[in-house]
Write an enzyme that holds these catalytic residues in place. Structure first.
Site, PDB file in Angstrom:
ATOM      1  N   ARG A  81       0.854  -1.175   0.000  1.00  0.00           N
ATOM      2  CA  ARG A  81       0.000   0.000   0.000  1.00  0.00           C
ATOM      3  C   ARG A  81       0.895   1.231   0.000  1.00  0.00           C
ATOM      4  NH1 ARG A  81      -5.089   1.291   3.927  1.00  0.00           N
ATOM      5  NH2 ARG A  81      -5.512   3.348   3.074  1.00  0.00           N
ATOM      6  N   HIS A 170      -7.775   7.282   0.585  1.00  0.00           N
ATOM      7  CA  HIS A 170      -8.696   6.189   0.940  1.00  0.00           C
ATOM      8  C   HIS A 170      -9.331   5.587  -0.311  1.00  0.00           C
ATOM      9  CE1 HIS A 170      -9.566   8.166   5.116  1.00  0.00           C
ATOM     10  NE2 HIS A 170      -8.647   7.218   5.251  1.00  0.00           N
ATOM     11  N   ARG A 231      -7.258  15.145  13.130  1.00  0.00           N
ATOM     12  CA  ARG A 231      -7.052  16.138  12.062  1.00  0.00           C
ATOM     13  C   ARG A 231      -8.238  17.089  11.970  1.00  0.00           C
ATOM     14  NH1 ARG A 231      -5.626  11.820   7.457  1.00  0.00           N
ATOM     15  NH2 ARG A 231      -5.256  10.294   9.089  1.00  0.00           N
ATOM     16  N   GLY A 321     -14.337   2.296  10.996  1.00  0.00           N
ATOM     17  CA  GLY A 321     -14.702   1.986  12.382  1.00  0.00           C
ATOM     18  C   GLY A 321     -15.943   2.733  12.853  1.00  0.00           C
ATOM     19  N   GLU A 379      -9.755  -2.919   2.932  1.00  0.00           N
ATOM     20  CA  GLU A 379      -8.761  -2.374   2.008  1.00  0.00           C
ATOM     21  C   GLU A 379      -7.708  -3.420   1.651  1.00  0.00           C
ATOM     22  OE1 GLU A 379      -8.667   0.622   4.959  1.00  0.00           O
ATOM     23  OE2 GLU A 379      -8.556   2.209   3.467  1.00  0.00           O
TER      24      GLU A 379
HETATM   25  P1  ADP Z   1      -8.377   3.252  10.839  1.00  0.00           P
HETATM   26  O1  ADP Z   1      -8.726   4.466  10.044  1.00  0.00           O
HETATM   27  O2  ADP Z   1      -7.141   3.431  11.658  1.00  0.00           O
HETATM   28  O3  ADP Z   1      -8.445   1.964  10.062  1.00  0.00           O
HETATM   29  P2  ADP Z   1     -10.856   2.373  12.053  1.00  0.00           P
HETATM   30  O4  ADP Z   1     -11.535   2.229  10.733  1.00  0.00           O
HETATM   31  O5  ADP Z   1     -10.621   1.153  12.851  1.00  0.00           O
HETATM   32  O6  ADP Z   1      -9.510   3.185  11.947  1.00  0.00           O
HETATM   33  O7  ADP Z   1     -11.739   3.397  12.912  1.00  0.00           O
HETATM   34  C1  ADP Z   1     -11.358   3.856  14.154  1.00  0.00           C
HETATM   35  C2  ADP Z   1     -12.464   4.701  14.707  1.00  0.00           C
HETATM   36  O8  ADP Z   1     -13.662   3.910  14.798  1.00  0.00           O
HETATM   37  C3  ADP Z   1     -12.179   5.200  16.115  1.00  0.00           C
HETATM   38  O9  ADP Z   1     -12.557   6.567  16.232  1.00  0.00           O
HETATM   39  C4  ADP Z   1     -13.094   4.346  16.963  1.00  0.00           C
HETATM   40  O10 ADP Z   1     -13.503   5.035  18.106  1.00  0.00           O
HETATM   41  C5  ADP Z   1     -14.271   4.145  16.043  1.00  0.00           C
HETATM   42  N1  ADP Z   1     -15.091   3.015  16.510  1.00  0.00           N
HETATM   43  C6  ADP Z   1     -14.783   1.716  16.582  1.00  0.00           C
HETATM   44  N2  ADP Z   1     -15.810   1.018  17.125  1.00  0.00           N
HETATM   45  C7  ADP Z   1     -16.784   1.901  17.386  1.00  0.00           C
HETATM   46  C8  ADP Z   1     -18.102   1.819  17.954  1.00  0.00           C
HETATM   47  N3  ADP Z   1     -18.610   0.657  18.361  1.00  0.00           N
HETATM   48  N4  ADP Z   1     -18.825   2.946  18.052  1.00  0.00           N
HETATM   49  C9  ADP Z   1     -18.328   4.122  17.655  1.00  0.00           C
HETATM   50  N5  ADP Z   1     -17.105   4.280  17.123  1.00  0.00           N
HETATM   51  C10 ADP Z   1     -16.335   3.189  16.992  1.00  0.00           C
END
Ligand code: ADP
Length: 605
Positions: A81, A170, A231, A321, A379
């Protein structure tokens, strides 16, 4: 057959050994806290504590352990990546020395990312010298952004000199999620307008119109757009010199402030984790409440804007997430969008849980015209699948015929009802000249086209009559007439502008139907087989030779037994490429320019 997908970042490294068809992981590896207390964990439960910090040591140690753990799992390729592909890479490419130096020179645009991605490539190449290494870029999917979306209103020389434009990030996730959306809804991906919201630690939105990214919220760097974990997203650029003057901070300190201390973390004061912010906001913490409001409001604003950009929307997908897990954020972003045709089912939204078995769920009402979806993004799988496709293409034999090129002058297709008004009731179009596409002809009849600024006379009518009126003009015509016509494939005239038509028997107010034709190739299923492409693929074609060689990207493939092999471009494009009758083009197997000029497949017919 497995592919190792490697994401070498500055503070963490993620790797997965994936089967590109099933998506199953034979092994996963993650190295965290590379700068202070580095450790590597594997999906089989084992861990390695590292004695030295830094990602190079972590990666070498991790790859040695990973190789030992493969236990006979056959690796065929390694997909890397890479964050920034600049304007050189619009799709995944095999890594060559040329590609490595291109990634290196793009380090200026992504100093935090590309250099570490590159050292990941070099280390992995040392460990697995015999494997097929390829790179996939976060920016690639957004290379289709039209000029109007990718251009900042800055002095043009400055922007050109330093490559200052919007690139978007992304891309693998937006592409993956948009495709899954269409599959899930059993609709044609290239006939849909989809807004994809990737909400993770980094957040971005994309407008995917008929299979192409036409807008996205991240810009030259991944800082623009939505509010993110740490950010700021969009701010008034005037704030930067203001902070500089008030606090005496340096450019790099301000960069840190905007990238690491802002966003949800800066607003809430309790960190960047959306779960904590949601919890605190329920307990009445005013800062957490405001953080949630600013986050969701910005997202909602982008959704509305992107629906306007595409002249409507068919599906809105939430991923990452936050998008996958937070019913509250989805609710705040998607409620009261009835005016767009998107009606949320609050109950479904609240009870929605994505699982491995059900990675996509809808949470719109059954009667909602627009589908609202939560989708698990993957991804790594997207990168693995891109690699499998590259390997397949590398196997293609050198038997590509050249493609005849035809320049289409401006023309109009008419319905019989419109012919009646313009030329008299019951008038039949008369054949002036048969065209190369079977059954199609240039008619003796012409019409006058009246736009808000100017009029063009003698616009050729093409026959036979069609179910919809459609006027196809070039960009030059567009500005001359004073009409903002979108680039569309033939037949897709929804939400396009109209104009006035004048014929010998009367005038007709065309409500919609004015388009700039999307450059395309007609071919038969047999041709498609030989080229290794499918209907509605997007390819590159090189036209001309030597100094006159010009590459047309973003060429739409249309396949039908009724077509004859031919590429159609408009007069502006024909002039730019100095096309003369009898010219032919060559289809590229993939789009990475410098590298593929040498690898293009040509066959003399
Ligand atoms: P990355 O961009 O590093 O791959 P993720 O896609 O795992 O990150 O997303 C991380 C975000 O998702 C964090 O802000 C986390 O708090 C949020 N998150 C994960 N689980 C939950 C949930 N059950 N409810 C709300 N937010 C969540």
């Amino acid at each position: 057959m497995h592919i190792l997908v490697l994401n070498a970042g500055s503070s963490s490294i993620k790797a997965a050994v994936i089967h590109p068809v099933t998506g199953q992981r034979a092994l996963e590896m993650q190295a965290d806290r590379l700068l202070d207390e580095p450790r590597i964990t594997f999906s089989d439960g084992t861990e390695i504590e590292l004695t030295k910090t830094g990602h190079e040591h972590a990666l070498s140690t991790g790859l040695v352990a990973l190789r030992d753990k493969l236990n006979g799992t056959e690796l065929v390729a390694i997909g890397h990546r890479v964050v920034h592909g600049g304007d050189q890479f619009d799709r995944p490419v095999r890594i060559t020395e040329e590609v490595i130096s291109a990634i290196e020179s793009l380090g200026e645009l992504a100093p935090l990312h590309n250099p570490v991605n590159l050292s990941g490539i070099r280390i992995a190449q040392d460990f697995f010298p015999d494997l097929f290494h390829y790179a996939d870029f976060d920016t690639a999917f957004h290379q289709s952004l039209p000029s109007r979306a990718k251009t900042y209103a800055l002095p043009k020389e400055l922007a050109k000199k330093y490559g200052i434009r919007r690139y978007g990030f992304h891309g693998m996730s937006h592409h993956f999620v948009a495709r899954r959306t269409a599959e899930f809804l059993k609709q044609d991906y290239r006939s849909m307008r989809i807004i994809t919201c990737h909400l993770g630690n980094g957040c971005s939105v994309a407008a995917v119109e008929y299979g192409r990214s036409v807008e996205t919220s991240m810009g030259m760097t991944p800082l623009e757009g939505l509010v993110m974990g740490t950010r700021s997203g969009d701010i008034d650029p005037g704030i930067i010199p203001f902070i500089q003057e008030k606090t005496g901070k340096s450019a790099s300190e301000i960069n840190d402030l905007l990238n690491r201390e802002s966003g949800l973390a800066g607003l809430s004061g309790v960190g960047n984790d959306m779960r904590t912010i949601l919890e605190r906001s329920t307990q009445g913490d005013a800062d957490a409440q405001l953080a949630l409001q600013v986050f969701s409001h910005r997202l909602r604003k982008y959704i509305g804007a992107y629906a306007a950009v595409m002249g409507g929307v068919d599906a809105i997908a939430f991923t990452g997430g936050i998008g996958e897990n937070s019913a509250i954020v989805r609710h705040r972003a998607a409620q009261r969008l009835d005016f767009l045709g998107a009606i949320i089912n609050e109950d479904k939204n609240n009870t929605l849980r994505l699982t491995d078995e059900e990675p996509i769920r809808a949470f719109s009402m059954d009667h909602s015209r627009v589908a609202l979806l939560a989708i698990h993004t993957d991804e790594q799988l997207a990168i693995a699948r891109a690699g499998a496709k590259l390997l397949e293409q590398a196997d293609l034999v050198n038997t590509q015929p050249t493609i005849p090129i035809a320049v289409s002058a401006r023309h109009i297709h008419l319905r019989q009802e419109t012919v009646d008004v313009l030329f008299g009731k019951g008038h039949q179009l008369t054949v002036k000249k048969w065209l190369s596409q079977p059954g199609q002809f240039a008619a003796e009849e012409t019409v006058t086209v009246v736009g808000p600024r100017n009029t063009i006379e003698r616009v050729r009518v093409l026959g036979p009559v069609r179910p919809k009126d459609q006027l196809e003009i070039s960009r030059t015509d567009e500005f001359f007439l004073g009409i903002d016509a979108p680039i569309r494939e033939s037949g897709k005239v929804e939400n396009t502008p109209g104009c006035k038509l004048i014929g010998p028997a009367g005038e007709y107010d065309l409500e919609d139907g004015v388009i700039c034709a999307w450059r395309h190739i007609h071919m038969t299923p047999e041709d498609a087989e030989r080229f290794g492409v499918d209907d509605r693929d997007i390819v590159e074609v090189e036209v001309g030779n030597g100094d006159r060689a010009l590459t047309f990207g973003n060429v739409l493939v249309r396949v039908s037994p009724n077509y004859r092999l031919e590429m159609h471009i408009d007069t502006d494009e024909g002039n730019a490429a100095e096309i003369s009758p009898g010219d032919e083009g060559v289809l590229f197997e993939t789009g990475q320019r410098g590298q593929l000029r040498k690898r293009r497949l040509r066959h003399e017919v």
